[in-house]
Every structure is written in C-alpha cells, then in structure tokens.
Design a protein around this motif. Structure first.
Motif, PDB file in Angstrom:
ATOM      1  N   LEU A  55       0.808  -1.218   0.000  1.00 49.07           N
ATOM      2  CA  LEU A  55       0.000   0.000   0.000  1.00 49.07           C
ATOM      3  C   LEU A  55       0.845   1.275   0.000  1.00 49.07           C
ATOM      4  O   LEU A  55       0.293   2.373  -0.033  1.00 49.07           O
ATOM      5  N   ARG A  57       2.846   4.470  -0.986  1.00 47.08           N
ATOM      6  CA  ARG A  57       2.687   5.428  -2.077  1.00 47.08           C
ATOM      7  C   ARG A  57       3.969   6.253  -2.219  1.00 47.08           C
ATOM      8  O   ARG A  57       4.971   5.955  -1.599  1.00 47.08           O
ATOM      9  N   ALA A  62       0.568  10.455   1.454  1.00 40.26           N
ATOM     10  CA  ALA A  62      -0.241   9.591   0.599  1.00 40.26           C
ATOM     11  C   ALA A  62      -0.251   8.151   1.108  1.00 40.26           C
ATOM     12  O   ALA A  62      -1.274   7.456   1.035  1.00 40.26           O
ATOM     13  N   THR A  63       0.876   7.707   1.642  1.00 41.46           N
ATOM     14  CA  THR A  63       0.934   6.366   2.233  1.00 41.46           C
ATOM     15  C   THR A  63       0.013   6.269   3.440  1.00 41.46           C
ATOM     16  O   THR A  63      -0.738   5.299   3.590  1.00 41.46           O
ATOM     17  N   ARG A  65      -2.636   7.990   4.070  1.00 40.72           N
ATOM     18  CA  ARG A  65      -4.025   7.972   3.604  1.00 40.72           C
ATOM     19  C   ARG A  65      -4.417   6.584   3.085  1.00 40.72           C
ATOM     20  O   ARG A  65      -5.495   6.072   3.402  1.00 40.72           O
ATOM     21  N   ALA A  66      -3.539   5.978   2.305  1.00 40.92           N
ATOM     22  CA  ALA A  66      -3.847   4.659   1.747  1.00 40.92           C
ATOM     23  C   ALA A  66      -4.010   3.617   2.848  1.00 40.92           C
ATOM     24  O   ALA A  66      -4.921   2.771   2.793  1.00 40.92           O
ATOM     25  N   GLU A  69      -7.365   4.357   4.757  1.00 38.73           N
ATOM     26  CA  GLU A  69      -8.563   3.997   4.000  1.00 38.73           C
ATOM     27  C   GLU A  69      -8.693   2.488   3.845  1.00 38.73           C
ATOM     28  O   GLU A  69      -9.813   1.961   3.815  1.00 38.73           O
ATOM     29  N   TYR A  70      -7.563   1.793   3.791  1.00 37.88           N
ATOM     30  CA  TYR A  70      -7.631   0.329   3.720  1.00 37.88           C
ATOM     31  C   TYR A  70      -8.246  -0.249   4.994  1.00 37.88           C
ATOM     32  O   TYR A  70      -9.175  -1.068   4.930  1.00 37.88           O
TER      33      TYR A  70
END
Length: 213
Positions: A55, A57, A62-63, A65-66, A69-70
């Motif tokens: 995941l 980024r 950005a990482t 956030r990813a 959200e996961y």
C-alpha cells in the motif's frame, strides 16, 4: 482503569488550527515509542509488513491515507457484519479481517509504524470506550486523530492532516458525557489490554470493555 491525567470533556477555545475535538498530546516525548513493535502492535509480523509495502505510495502523507482507508474500508467492524472475531492483536486482526474499533486502531498503528510513520492509540468516551488513532505528521510536527472504525451505521470518519480537519466516526454529545481523551498512548493501557483479551470468538457486544479510561 487508569484515569487519564488530562480529561477533556469539551473542546476548549483555541487558535484556528486547533482540533475541534480538543487537544491531542503524546504520552511520551520520544517518537521512537510510537514506532516500536510490541505484543499488540506487532508490525514486525511479515504479513503486516507485506501489506504496508503493497500500500506504500510516493510520499508519507499519501501512504498514510492509503493505509487509513484500507483499514477503514477493507477490514470489517464486527458489529457491522455481526461476526465477532475477538481479535485485538494487529496481526490477528489482519488475518481475520475483522475486529472492533480497538482492533482496527491497533492494525492501523501497526501498518503506519511499518512504514516509519509514528502512530499511537487514543480514545473517545461514548456509551463504551471507543478506540482510534493519533498519527504524527513529520511535515507539520502535529498529532492528528484518525478513526478507522468504518463508515457504516451512521459513522463518518475521514482522513485529515491537520488538527482542525479531524473528523472521527462519531460526534460527541456533551449532554451524554461524550468527549475525546487528549492522550496518544504508544500502546493500549494495561487494564484495557486485559479487558480486550477477555473477548472470545463469536461473543457479541462490548460487555468485556470498560466504559471509560
């Protein structure tokens, strides 16, 4: 349970960048404590490290956030699916893909730490004690609440990088005595860990949890 030394029943007035949910401060001044692996936040587990890497980024925000959200969207909250795994250790939550709010917060902390992003656990007093995350953004030097509970049943949590943007799953009702505790813990307090360990597979509800810290 251990009493939080700085209870925050209402968000105080503050500068425009301050959180609407009240202050958020780390229990430890050493960020290394928010990167460590332990028996609950076991980010040294190979499956957690593999998922974090998948995941990843192009930058840390950005990482983050990813990863958030996961966990929010892909790991079931037990109550939403009426399947109660009883898991609370991060690697067990990932393996079962199911857990209550505390479990999901432990998994998110582990994934963030696997990527070198300091993260801890913080709490909200609702009808039962709600668990969520505090994350430290190196870019701003600030701690921000993230709530990966899952947006079903009226919950509505979103990613934020500034305290003023914090939006957790459940709003506080001051008339019901709801509030966010201000402390970011490196790992769940010992009494809470003991309570979480009382859960069993298939055991519905939150009867094993304390109502407050």
């Amino acid at each position: 349970m251990t009493t939080d030394p700085n209870p925050a029943p209402r968000a105080p007035a503050g500068p425009p960048h301050a959180s609407p949910l009240g202050p958020l401060v780390p229990a430890s001044a050493d960020l290394a404590d928010y990167l460590a692996a332990d028996e609950v936040i076991d980010h040294d587990h190979p499956e957690i490290r593999a998922l974090a890497a998948r995941l990843r980024r192009t930058d840390r925000v950005a990482t983050a956030r990813a990863l958030f959200e996961y966990v929010r969207d892909e790991i079931d909250h037990s109550a939403d699916v009426d399947h109660w795994s009883g898991a609370y250790r991060a690697s067990d939550v990932l393996a079962r893909r199911n857990g209550i709010c505390h479990a999901k917060a432990h998994l998110l902390a582990a994934l963030l730490r696997a990527e070198g992003i300091p993260a801890g656990i913080c709490y909200q007093k609702l009808e039962v004690l709600h668990g969520l995350n505090g994350i430290h953004f190196e870019e701003t030097g600030q701690w921000v609440r993230l709530d990966p509970r899952g947006n079903k049943g009226g919950a509505d949590a979103h990613f934020a990088t500034e305290p003023a943007e914090e939006r957790t799953a459940w709003a506080n009702d001051p008339d019901a005595g709801n509030f966010h505790y201000p402390t970011v813990h490196p790992t769940p307090p010992a009494d809470l860990r003991a309570a979480l360990a009382e859960a069993r597979v298939g055991e519905r509800g939150y009867g094993h949890l304390p109502r407050e810290l």
